[in-house]
Design an enzyme around this catalytic site. Sequence first.
Site, short mmCIF file in Angstrom:
data_model
loop_
_atom_site.label_atom_id
_atom_site.label_comp_id
_atom_site.label_asym_id
_atom_site.label_seq_id
_atom_site.Cartn_x
_atom_site.Cartn_y
_atom_site.Cartn_z
N GLN A 79 0.82 -1.21 0.00
CA GLN A 79 0.00 0.00 0.00
C GLN A 79 0.85 1.26 0.00
O GLN A 79 0.52 2.25 -0.65
CB GLN A 79 -0.93 0.01 1.22
CG GLN A 79 -1.96 -1.09 1.20
CD GLN A 79 -2.75 -1.10 -0.09
OE1 GLN A 79 -3.52 -0.19 -0.37
NE2 GLN A 79 -2.56 -2.11 -0.91
N HIS A 129 1.85 2.90 -3.31
CA HIS A 129 0.82 3.57 -4.12
C HIS A 129 1.10 5.05 -4.28
O HIS A 129 0.98 5.61 -5.38
CB HIS A 129 -0.55 3.42 -3.45
CG HIS A 129 -1.37 2.29 -3.98
ND1 HIS A 129 -1.84 2.24 -5.27
CD2 HIS A 129 -1.81 1.16 -3.38
CE1 HIS A 129 -2.53 1.12 -5.44
NE2 HIS A 129 -2.53 0.46 -4.31
N GLU A 183 -9.76 1.53 4.92
CA GLU A 183 -10.12 1.04 3.59
C GLU A 183 -9.87 -0.47 3.51
O GLU A 183 -10.74 -1.24 3.12
CB GLU A 183 -9.30 1.78 2.54
CG GLU A 183 -9.55 1.31 1.12
CD GLU A 183 -8.57 1.95 0.14
OE1 GLU A 183 -8.84 1.88 -1.08
OE2 GLU A 183 -7.54 2.50 0.56
N HIS A 184 -8.66 -0.89 3.85
CA HIS A 184 -8.29 -2.31 3.86
C HIS A 184 -7.90 -2.72 5.27
O HIS A 184 -7.15 -2.00 5.94
CB HIS A 184 -7.09 -2.58 2.95
CG HIS A 184 -7.26 -2.11 1.55
ND1 HIS A 184 -6.67 -0.94 1.08
CD2 HIS A 184 -7.96 -2.62 0.50
CE1 HIS A 184 -6.98 -0.77 -0.19
NE2 HIS A 184 -7.77 -1.76 -0.56
N ASP A 197 -7.23 -6.46 -4.75
CA ASP A 197 -7.06 -5.42 -5.75
C ASP A 197 -7.32 -5.94 -7.16
O ASP A 197 -7.80 -5.20 -8.02
CB ASP A 197 -5.62 -4.87 -5.70
CG ASP A 197 -5.48 -3.73 -4.71
OD1 ASP A 197 -6.50 -3.23 -4.21
OD2 ASP A 197 -4.33 -3.33 -4.44
N HIS A 233 -53.20 19.37 1.86
CA HIS A 233 -53.00 17.92 1.85
C HIS A 233 -54.25 17.23 2.39
O HIS A 233 -54.76 16.26 1.81
CB HIS A 233 -51.81 17.54 2.72
CG HIS A 233 -50.47 17.78 2.09
ND1 HIS A 233 -50.07 19.00 1.65
CD2 HIS A 233 -49.44 16.92 1.83
CE1 HIS A 233 -48.85 18.92 1.15
NE2 HIS A 233 -48.45 17.65 1.24
#
Length: 427
Positions: A251, A254, A319-320, A353, A412
């Site tokens: 990670q 990235h 996220e992970h 992934d 109404h």
Amino acid sequence: MMPVVKPDELQTRRLGEEATVEQKRIVRDILDTLRVEGDTALRRYTAQFDGVELQDFNVTEEEIQQAYAAVSDPFLKALGEAAERIRRFHQKQRRHSWMDMEEDGTVVGQLLRPLERVGVYVPGGRAAYPSSVLMNVIPAKEAGVTEIIMVTPPGKDGTIDASTLVAAREAGVNRILKLGGAQAVGALAYGTESVPSVDKIVGPGNRYVALAKGLVYGQVDIDMIAGPSEIVIVADETAKPEYVAADLLSQAEHDPMASAVLVTPSEVLAKAVQQQLTVQCDRLERRHIAHQSLQDYGALCVVQDLEEALDIVNRLAPEHLELMVENPWGWIGKVKNAGAVFLGPYSPEPVGDYLAGPNHILPTNGTARFFSPLGVDDFMKKTSLISYSKQALFRDGVHVMTLAEAEGLTGHAASVRLRLEEGEQDE
């Protein structure tokens, strides 16, 4: 290499830099100009930001065939296997319209319909992301979206990466445009002479793309505002430090702003992982990116036990999440907030992934507390159905009028009263 921090320091280390006032102004100016000038602005911005002058943004069939000739057979095989697994997973997410009918003839229900046209943004530039193409497009296809338009930045020679084009064709993209940045998002949202407006824009991009998506939300729907990639690994003394370090680095490579965090009750493991990070990082092609990520946003946190580790996970909502512990299935019930969970030593995050099947477009920056992975539902819209019989309205009308009058909405109430009074006269 990776700073050792206390549990209460983890949250602040995961926060990236905010977009500047100047960056926001630039994006607003691009979007405003695009709405007025259309294709003229698109061509100017493409020349300015991508370094190439284009008259026609469309990728041709000839370019796609050239892309197929340029990729290897192993790549095609791997891409096909990934597409099939992603397709199978998302087929299970399909839902259908439904209706419930009561004895008095009342019908309530829900119509589910796919969006008609979706725009998919795929990053370009220094890296190619064919996996991102599959993850964005296949759920849309499984939902039944009629038209999928993909935009991706061109290189300075006006071409698109071959693997990206092949992935687009394999996934079922209808049209590919050589457009990137905030201007591509604006074109999809507002439409130009050559780019039709869409109903929704999905896909990750840089900060300018994210800002543009946020600004056009409301004109169109968007998936989410994606932040830098992040992973939290919970590991005990049974974990192999080599595996843990490799997954953290997967990670960290990235982006310099990616976040890789290890939470463990084992000081022995923590020290061993630190050593492995130094050794393994030096072997990476993107080692400078990974090193900066670990220094600035990485963290190693030693806790008392796994209970505390999972409490931290739920606060971070990563996220992970990897559970590299002796009995990962015994702890999955403790996980409340995470985009995707990887269980055991042989489930490294990269399998998610690329190949496992679940979507890798996941909530970041703690938004897994309320966001979900991209899926078929993201490309569907729901319409409620209501059909009352005369008998049902006579039964429920007084309640409707009571609630309407309590809110001061006498019109109404009147619309119901008219029908009830008319029904009484008929009797």
